[in-house]
Write a protein that holds these residues in place. Sequence first.
Motif, PDB file in Angstrom:
ATOM      1  N   ALA A 166      -8.996  21.608   6.460  1.00 28.29           N
ATOM      2  CA  ALA A 166      -9.388  20.330   5.866  1.00 28.29           C
ATOM      3  C   ALA A 166      -8.307  19.806   4.935  1.00 28.29           C
ATOM      4  O   ALA A 166      -7.477  20.551   4.415  1.00 28.29           O
ATOM      5  CB  ALA A 166     -10.708  20.478   5.117  1.00 28.29           C
ATOM      6  N   ILE A 167      -8.341  18.502   4.789  1.00 23.69           N
ATOM      7  CA  ILE A 167      -7.413  17.791   3.902  1.00 23.69           C
ATOM      8  C   ILE A 167      -8.284  16.883   3.048  1.00 23.69           C
ATOM      9  O   ILE A 167      -9.235  16.303   3.562  1.00 23.69           O
ATOM     10  CB  ILE A 167      -6.425  16.927   4.729  1.00 23.69           C
ATOM     11  CG1 ILE A 167      -5.507  17.802   5.567  1.00 23.69           C
ATOM     12  CG2 ILE A 167      -5.604  16.006   3.843  1.00 23.69           C
ATOM     13  CD1 ILE A 167      -4.480  17.015   6.373  1.00 23.69           C
TER      14      ILE A 167
ATOM     15  N   GLY B  79      -9.952  29.173   2.086  1.00 27.40           N
ATOM     16  CA  GLY B  79      -9.324  29.000   0.773  1.00 27.40           C
ATOM     17  C   GLY B  79      -7.802  29.085   0.831  1.00 27.40           C
ATOM     18  O   GLY B  79      -7.124  28.658  -0.097  1.00 27.40           O
TER      19      GLY B  79
ATOM     20  N   SER C 115     -11.407  30.995  -5.326  1.00 28.97           N
ATOM     21  CA  SER C 115     -10.175  30.577  -5.985  1.00 28.97           C
ATOM     22  C   SER C 115      -9.158  30.335  -4.878  1.00 28.97           C
ATOM     23  O   SER C 115      -9.357  30.712  -3.731  1.00 28.97           O
ATOM     24  CB  SER C 115      -9.680  31.659  -6.930  1.00 28.97           C
ATOM     25  OG  SER C 115      -9.558  32.859  -6.227  1.00 28.97           O
ATOM     26  N   LYS C 116      -8.050  29.694  -5.252  1.00 26.35           N
ATOM     27  CA  LYS C 116      -7.080  29.375  -4.215  1.00 26.35           C
ATOM     28  C   LYS C 116      -6.552  30.644  -3.569  1.00 26.35           C
ATOM     29  O   LYS C 116      -6.250  31.621  -4.253  1.00 26.35           O
ATOM     30  CB  LYS C 116      -5.934  28.569  -4.824  1.00 26.35           C
ATOM     31  CG  LYS C 116      -6.317  27.113  -5.025  1.00 26.35           C
ATOM     32  CD  LYS C 116      -5.252  26.371  -5.766  1.00 26.35           C
ATOM     33  CE  LYS C 116      -3.952  26.377  -4.995  1.00 26.35           C
ATOM     34  NZ  LYS C 116      -2.862  25.837  -5.838  1.00 26.35           N
TER      35      LYS C 116
ATOM     36  N   ILE D  48      -6.128  22.996   3.978  1.00 25.21           N
ATOM     37  CA  ILE D  48      -6.856  24.147   3.400  1.00 25.21           C
ATOM     38  C   ILE D  48      -7.731  24.759   4.496  1.00 25.21           C
ATOM     39  O   ILE D  48      -8.460  24.035   5.187  1.00 25.21           O
ATOM     40  CB  ILE D  48      -7.756  23.696   2.221  1.00 25.21           C
ATOM     41  CG1 ILE D  48      -6.914  23.034   1.120  1.00 25.21           C
ATOM     42  CG2 ILE D  48      -8.563  24.869   1.656  1.00 25.21           C
ATOM     43  CD1 ILE D  48      -7.724  22.243   0.109  1.00 25.21           C
TER      44      ILE D  48
ATOM     45  N   THR E   8      -4.058  28.047   1.768  1.00 23.49           N
ATOM     46  CA  THR E   8      -3.364  26.786   2.042  1.00 23.49           C
ATOM     47  C   THR E   8      -2.456  27.017   3.244  1.00 23.49           C
ATOM     48  O   THR E   8      -1.739  28.023   3.295  1.00 23.49           O
ATOM     49  CB  THR E   8      -2.511  26.369   0.816  1.00 23.49           C
ATOM     50  OG1 THR E   8      -3.411  26.101  -0.260  1.00 23.49           O
ATOM     51  CG2 THR E   8      -1.691  25.114   1.098  1.00 23.49           C
TER      52      THR E   8
ATOM     53  N   THR F 244     -10.792  25.879   5.894  1.00 29.78           N
ATOM     54  CA  THR F 244     -12.151  25.577   5.427  1.00 29.78           C
ATOM     55  C   THR F 244     -13.203  26.323   6.245  1.00 29.78           C
ATOM     56  O   THR F 244     -14.233  26.720   5.720  1.00 29.78           O
ATOM     57  CB  THR F 244     -12.359  24.050   5.439  1.00 29.78           C
ATOM     58  OG1 THR F 244     -11.383  23.481   4.552  1.00 29.78           O
ATOM     59  CG2 THR F 244     -13.732  23.659   4.957  1.00 29.78           C
TER      60      THR F 244
END
Lengths: 280, 192
Positions: free
Chosen positions: B130-131, B34, B12-13, B170, B36, B172
């Motif tokens: 990552a984007i 995960g 989950s975020k 994010i 941000t 990753t």
Amino acid sequence: MREIVASKITEAVKNLCVNANIDLNKDVLSALNESLKTETSPIGREILRNIIKNAEIARREKLPLCQDTGLACVFVEIGQDVRIIDGTLAEALNEGVSRGYKAGYLRKSVTGDPIARKNTGDNTPAMVHTEIVPGEKIKIQLLAKGGGAENCSAIKMFMPSVSQEEISNFIVQTVETSGPNGCPPLIIGVGIGGSFDQAPLLAKKALLKPIGRRNSNSDTAAWEKELLKRINQTGIGPMGLGGKTTALAVHIEKKPCHISSLPVAVNINCHSHRYKEAII
Amino acid sequence: MQKLKRKNIKTSKGKTVKLSPPLTDKDIAGLKVGDTVLITGTIYCARDSAHKLFGDKPPFPAKGSVIYYASPTPTPPGAIIGSIGPTTSTRMDKYAPDLLKAGVKATIGKGRRSQSVIDAQKKYNAVYLAIPGGTAAALAKNVKKATVIAYPELGPEAVLELEVVNFPTIVTIDAKGNDLFEIGKEKYHEGT
């Protein structure tokens, strides 16, 4: 015999290049919106929403959807009763790409020699496929194809003894191998049959079909559906970070082949599926 | 065991962290897959051709730096920059370990990294961010200044210095080697 001035073709191609890169087609947007109904991964849902938001910004501000504005893949159907005047077809198409990539502030992503790798500076040459058809019109389909997804594509020369299941495994494995690199959710074109050169061309043409339009053969249509389900069960998900939305569509095109052969090609496209067509 | 361990990591975020380069070991230590990361400050754009030219000696201070694998579309009149999303990081795997050794703390892109990059991240305490690929028009909004600092002859592949605000990424692959591509896929995989 209908005469068409070459500059008309140039103008049409120029507009296709610009519009394909800033205006995501409705079928792709609907498929993305639809996938939000089934996607359960919180990160996956956020990515899908970002992709949809990006398409809105690109259209409103006339900005390219993606910085990789692609290699211009151009499919031309020329009516046999058409005569092109005041120029050649090849020059007209390339001039259209050159002008479109300049006018639309699109990135020039083409090298001259593939080993020396010097940029040609105007995104030419286009990758052109022509077909002579009945009639007196010219149909131009333009696919602005990003390099990341193209690199995830594959071809395999199967033996005719292969089962449909084994072909499916190859297609799903190609998607698994590419994982996040092709920018999922993907559009997947599959070309089956023909010769070594024809199968990938069929796969690329399969990408041009609107999302949701199934193959006219019911067995092939069922196979497309089954493949889409299997690919969405891999768990790769949006951007490869996990989820149920790995592909938006699988389209299969078939063609007769040699009694000894069974070529299968998989051409992968990213969610930024930039495609437009014009008829002159 | 490895599988069980991975399943326990939440997909989950995660939390949202704001960071400004140059990044420190402490900045990196707090990041988990995960999460941000919103970056504000200076980052550097470089891709295939530039990496081939500069090798392990980038044309910017390596220590604590952030490399973004990207090359934008041409800047329209009146704009700061064109569309600027990530390119596939895998193609820069050959160069990344030496750059991480030289002090680069984070790379930003899309797509997988090789084991050698993951090992180098663990060794030198660095992260891969990552984007979502193909969100390039939206990302242009987070860029406040763009300057070519090396290899202008490479055209779109020139090295750029970007001033960004709340640039969204994010985590990753974190500095422990946890890879969200593997963890996420395993979690959502159905059937055999």
